[in-house]
Scaffold this motif. Structure first.
Motif, PDB file in Angstrom:
ATOM      1  N   ILE A  57     -21.569  -8.640 -21.403  1.00  0.00           N
ATOM      2  CA  ILE A  57     -21.369 -10.327 -21.247  1.00  0.00           C
ATOM      3  C   ILE A  57     -22.517 -11.689 -21.449  1.00  0.00           C
ATOM      4  N   CYS A  59     -24.101 -14.007 -20.042  1.00  0.00           N
ATOM      5  CA  CYS A  59     -24.470 -13.830 -18.310  1.00  0.00           C
ATOM      6  C   CYS A  59     -25.482 -14.899 -18.124  1.00  0.00           C
ATOM      7  N   THR A  65     -22.697 -18.391  -9.767  1.00  0.00           N
ATOM      8  CA  THR A  65     -21.385 -18.280 -10.844  1.00  0.00           C
ATOM      9  C   THR A  65     -21.666 -17.592 -11.930  1.00  0.00           C
ATOM     10  N   SER A  66     -22.697 -17.364 -12.940  1.00  0.00           N
ATOM     11  CA  SER A  66     -22.162 -16.540 -14.349  1.00  0.00           C
ATOM     12  C   SER A  66     -22.375 -14.926 -13.215  1.00  0.00           C
ATOM     13  N   GLN A  68     -21.495 -13.978 -10.607  1.00  0.00           N
ATOM     14  CA  GLN A  68     -20.746 -13.873  -9.746  1.00  0.00           C
ATOM     15  C   GLN A  68     -19.485 -12.897 -10.662  1.00  0.00           C
ATOM     16  N   ASN A  69     -18.975 -13.439 -11.938  1.00  0.00           N
ATOM     17  CA  ASN A  69     -17.806 -13.448 -13.155  1.00  0.00           C
ATOM     18  C   ASN A  69     -18.468 -12.352 -13.528  1.00  0.00           C
ATOM     19  N   LEU A  70     -19.858 -11.971 -13.781  1.00  0.00           N
ATOM     20  CA  LEU A  70     -20.442 -10.841 -14.275  1.00  0.00           C
ATOM     21  C   LEU A  70     -20.204 -10.007 -14.027  1.00  0.00           C
ATOM     22  N   ARG A  71     -19.907  -9.414 -12.373  1.00  0.00           N
ATOM     23  CA  ARG A  71     -19.789  -9.375 -11.289  1.00  0.00           C
ATOM     24  C   ARG A  71     -18.211  -8.559 -11.813  1.00  0.00           C
ATOM     25  N   ASP A  72     -17.741  -9.318 -11.716  1.00  0.00           N
ATOM     26  CA  ASP A  72     -16.090  -9.146 -11.580  1.00  0.00           C
ATOM     27  C   ASP A  72     -15.086  -8.744 -12.857  1.00  0.00           C
ATOM     28  N   GLU A  73     -16.189  -8.785 -13.934  1.00  0.00           N
ATOM     29  CA  GLU A  73     -15.692  -8.288 -15.126  1.00  0.00           C
ATOM     30  C   GLU A  73     -15.653  -7.109 -14.798  1.00  0.00           C
ATOM     31  N   ASP A  76     -13.330  -5.082 -13.223  1.00  0.00           N
ATOM     32  CA  ASP A  76     -12.232  -4.976 -13.765  1.00  0.00           C
ATOM     33  C   ASP A  76     -11.715  -4.027 -14.412  1.00  0.00           C
TER      34      ASP A  76
END
Ligand SMILES: NC(=O)c1ccc[n+]([C@@H]2O[C@H](COP(=O)([O-])OP(=O)(O)OC[C@H]3O[C@@H](n4cnc5c(N)ncnc54)[C@H](O)[C@@H]3O)[C@@H](O)[C@H]2O)c1
Length: 247
Positions: A57, A59, A65-66, A68-73, A76
């Motif tokens: 990913i 990051c 924000t980047s 947090q996107n990592l965490r969300d991915e 998932d």
């Protein structure tokens, strides 16, 4: 051990030592997430070629924000994070008067802010599971205090302080926080930058084990610190440098 595989996020694992951390954790049976500014395809290919499971990913660890996107991915894809390896770094070398404030901030931002940002994002998932491992990569240069490396050595001192303090906060939650402090290690990139300088040989000659450190020499310490066997080890710095720094 849980019935599901554990998931490890390794920052800065698109090249250098980080690739070896990622490969070792995959060999240990973990899903591995390579979080790097650069695409981590090469590391993913190496891990999968060895039969492991990895995704990359893109990051920036200095950007909330980047991360947090990592965490969300990661949530998932794998349901959460169990192990965080804070390995990303950027280098700026030179004497105090040659370095700029921009150089200083760049190194401190990746090397110290990055740990704060990734830990804040990923610790909640570890807390939920009541189990976690944070392994921060310091450097034996903190114990050697070499000249021309003020931002880097300051960052690595920060890594050790961060580790000690966070370990005290998280010990009761089943989360350990430790550091590995490698010595000068021959990677493709460090060999390119320093190979001709004689630095590897000069440093190796001062070590108790007088040969250049390879990434393979480091990964056993990571494997242990990320394991159940290391459940009662926290707040520590493991120097892995062939016995150059002897405390
Ligand atoms: N190589 C050595 O001799 C040595 C010695 C002691 C300690 N260390 C430590 O080991 C770790 C790895 O070192 P290396 O030499 O393999 O590094 P490297 O420079 O080869 O790789 C660092 C990686 O971090 C990534 N990165 C940089 N900024 C980032 C950001 N903002 N967000 C996400 N990723 C980012 C880069 O893209 C790169 O892939 C570092 O923490 C370093 O301080 C290295």
């Amino acid at each position: 051990m849980p019935s599901r595989p554990r998931t490890a996020v390794v920052t800065g694992a698109a090249q250098g030592i980080g690739q070896f951390w990622a490969q070792r954790l995959a060999t240990d049976g973990m899903n591995v997430v390579i979080a790097d500014l650069s695409p981590g395809d090469e590391t993913v290919a190496r891990v999968t070629a060895a039969g492991g499971q990895a995704i990359a990913i893109v990051c920036d660890v200095t950007d909330e924000t980047s991360v947090q996107n990592l965490r969300d991915e990661v949530e998932d894809r794998f349901g959460g994070t169990d192990v965080l390896v804070n390995n990303a770094i950027t280098y700026a070398q030179g004497s105090l008067l040659k370095l700029t404030l921009k150089d200083w901030r760049k190194v401190l931002s990746v090397g110290v802010d990055g740990l704060f940002i990734t830990s804040r994002a990923l610790v909640p998932s570890m807390k939920e599971r009541g189990w976690g491992r944070i392994i921060n990569i310091a450097s034996n240069t903190f114990g050697l205090a070499m000249p021309g490396m003020v931002p880097y050595i300051t960052a690595k001192g920060g890594v050790i302080g961060f580790t000690r303090s966070l370990a005290s906060e998280l010990g009761a939650c089943g989360i350990t926080v430790n550091c590995i402090a490698p010595g000068l290690t021959r990677t493709e990139q460090s060999a390119q930058a320093l190979g001709a300088s004689g630095m590897f040989e000069r440093i190796a000659a001062m070590q108790a084990i007088p040969r250049t450190v390879k990434p393979e020499d480091l990964v056993g310490a990571l494997s242990f610190l990320a394991s159940d066997d290391a459940a009662f080890v926290t707040g520590q710095t493991f120097v892995v440098d062939g016995g150059l720094v002897r405390h």
